[in-house]
Design an enzyme around this catalytic site. Structure first.
Site, PDB file in Angstrom:
ATOM      1  N   ASP A 152       0.691  -1.463   0.054  1.00 43.31           N
ATOM      2  CA  ASP A 152      -0.213  -0.023  -0.167  1.00 43.31           C
ATOM      3  C   ASP A 152       0.556   1.213  -0.180  1.00 43.31           C
ATOM      4  OD1 ASP A 152      -2.551   1.218   0.109  1.00 43.31           O
ATOM      5  OD2 ASP A 152      -2.281   1.635   2.146  1.00 43.31           O
TER       6      ASP A 152
ATOM      7  N   CYS B 180     -20.736  -6.373  -7.075  1.00 44.85           N
ATOM      8  CA  CYS B 180     -19.883  -7.173  -8.126  1.00 44.85           C
ATOM      9  C   CYS B 180     -20.075  -8.534  -8.426  1.00 44.85           C
ATOM     10  CB  CYS B 180     -18.584  -6.831  -7.842  1.00 44.85           C
ATOM     11  SG  CYS B 180     -17.349  -7.825  -9.196  1.00 44.85           S
TER      12      CYS B 180
END
Ligand code: B12
Length: 390
Positions: A142, A256
């Site tokens: 990240d 999704c």
């Protein structure tokens, strides 16, 4: 040796070796790619910058973002890992009774930065041991310069969803990503397809704020994940869109179809804690910095600090419109931080009632901050935007 001639070299580790290591270390998914620069992502990164889609959390130097050699001189491979965080308990967790806010599912367990960094360090040690020489390496999760999603795609872990997240076949998009750049020559995995979304655009249509401005493109300034992390005042047009969210947003991933029926994550660090996942908002508003650190410090929802979280909790209370929140919000009209005073005034306007009106009127008579005064304008009958809880 330049990365482009790597195919002629002898691999120091094969894909089979990497699979054995994955299993031994309890890593959910592993893939390897060469250390060639990611020239293909430059255009996208520039476009984000030019159009103002960046959040400010991205590494600022584009050249460093695409070049693994900037991290490890002589780099030959990148090992990408994915850890699944949507456990069976995530699916079963119910919102407890009371006046509760919601953290995004990615923050329900332990902070993923620590979990993946531990895995990557163990990976580096295991690789070094297997090849019997000290290795040069860099790990990142990240916060490093690499574009984690592009690395994951090229290393074969998954494809780009139109909601931008990498979708893996095994765990859907409910995965965190990390990578190890190293001078070890490792046999690359076949890259994943670019995208398998086809005609589906459910995520784009479901986004509460229209932040998915194009397929595979997020305007951060509209994304609730970013807005719940920003400092200062939340622009008014987004506040009702929060619903009860106080950290992050899962909508594009929940709708999704590729996330339906996928394998749950099993890492025990990611198991959710009910009280942390759906925090009691009135308790949150009473919390000291020290308590916040103790209770939320181990999650990925604490890095922006307590002020941001309290501001978000106040917005959620304005959306829930439960009068039990009125006394504490009145108390917060005296807070020293303008975004807390002003947001409390906004929430009191949403909850309504004579006591709220009189308190804000009184606070307005001595308020000097321009933005806070603006938030209090409703006591003079000025319009304040409405909206439903999402
Ligand atoms: C800044 C940042 C944010 C910002 C901006 C997000 C964004 N879309 O740019 C904000 C705060 C909004 C954010 C939100 C979230 N984030 Co974030 N974030 C990052 C960070 C630090 C940098 C992202 C970045 O560089 N963006 C710039 C764009 C251009 O790159 P990208 O979206 O990562 O990847 C694109 C390119 O690779 C491009 N691309 C490149 N080549 C090609 C070729 C083709 C043909 C196509 C179609 C696309 C394409 O497509 C990708 C998708 O758009 C990364 C960690 C990292 N160092 O990479 C985590 C990271 C992307 N975030 C992550 C997560 C989990 C989230 C959230 C789901 C959290 C949440 N639930 O609230 C949301 C998802 C929102 C979204 N729509 O992306 C994970 C994603 C895991 C995954 N499965 O993909 C990452 C990888 C962190 C990690 N190491 O696990 N995030």
């Amino acid at each position: 040796m330049p990365a482009t001639t790597i195919q002629t070299a002898q691999w120091e580790l094969t894909r089979q070796d990497m699979e054995e290591i994955r299993e031994k270390l309890g890593i959910d998914m592993i893939g390897t790619t060469t250390a060639e620069p990611f020239h293909d992502v430059v255009e996208t990164l520039k476009m984000y910058r030019e159009k103002g889609y960046e959040s400010g959390f991205e590494h600022p130097v584009i050249e460093e973002r695409i070049d693994p050699e900037a991290l490890v001189p002589g780099a030959r491979s990148i090992v990408a890992i994915a850890m699944a965080y949507h456990t069976e308990q995530h699916a079963e967790l119910k919102r407890p009774k009371g006046i509760r806010g919601a953290l995004s599912k990615y923050a329900w367990g332990l902070d993923y930065h620590h979990v993946l960094r531990d895995k990557l360090n163990a990976l580096a040690a295991e690789i070094g041991q297997r090849i019997g020489r000290p290795i040069a390496y860099n790990t990142s999760v990240d916060t490093g310069p690499m574009v984690d999603r592009s690395v994951a795609n090229r290393a074969g872990l998954g494809w780009f969803g139109k909601h931008c997240s990498i979708i893996t076949e095994k765990h859907g998009s409910w995965v965190f990503l990390g990578q190890l750049v190293t001078d070890v020559a490792i046999e690359p995995s076949p890259p994943a397809p670019t995208s398998l979304c086809g005609d589906c655009d459910l995520c784009i249509r479901a986004c509460p704020t229209g932040a998915l401005v194009d397929p595979y493109t997020t305007d951060s300034s509209k994304c609730l994940s970013y807005i719940t992390q920003m400092k200062g005042f939340v622009p008014e047009e987004f506040r009702t869109r929060f619903g009860t969210r106080i950290w992050g947003c899962d909508t594009c991933q929940i709708v999704c179809p590729s996330n339906k029926g996928v394998e749950a994550g099993t890492h025990e660090g990611f198991l959710p804690d009910q009280d942390l996942s759906y925090p009691d908002l009135l308790e949150l508003l009473k919390m000291s910095n020290r308590e916040f650190k103790r209770i939320f410090g181990k999650t990925a929802a604490a890095w922006r600090g307590l002020t941001v979280m309290k501001r978000n909790a106040i917005i959620a209370l304005g959306n829930i419109k439960d009068k039990r929140a009125t006394p504490i919000l009145i108390e917060l009209l005296k807070d020293e931080r303008p975004e807390i005073r002003g947001t409390a005034a906004w929430a009191l306007g949403k909850i309504g009632g004579e006591e709220a009106r009189r308190s804000v009127e009184k606070a307005l008579s001595s308020e000097t901050d321009r933005q806070v005064r603006h938030e209090m304008r409703w006591v003079n009958g000025d319009h304040v935007s409405g909206g439903n809880i999402l």
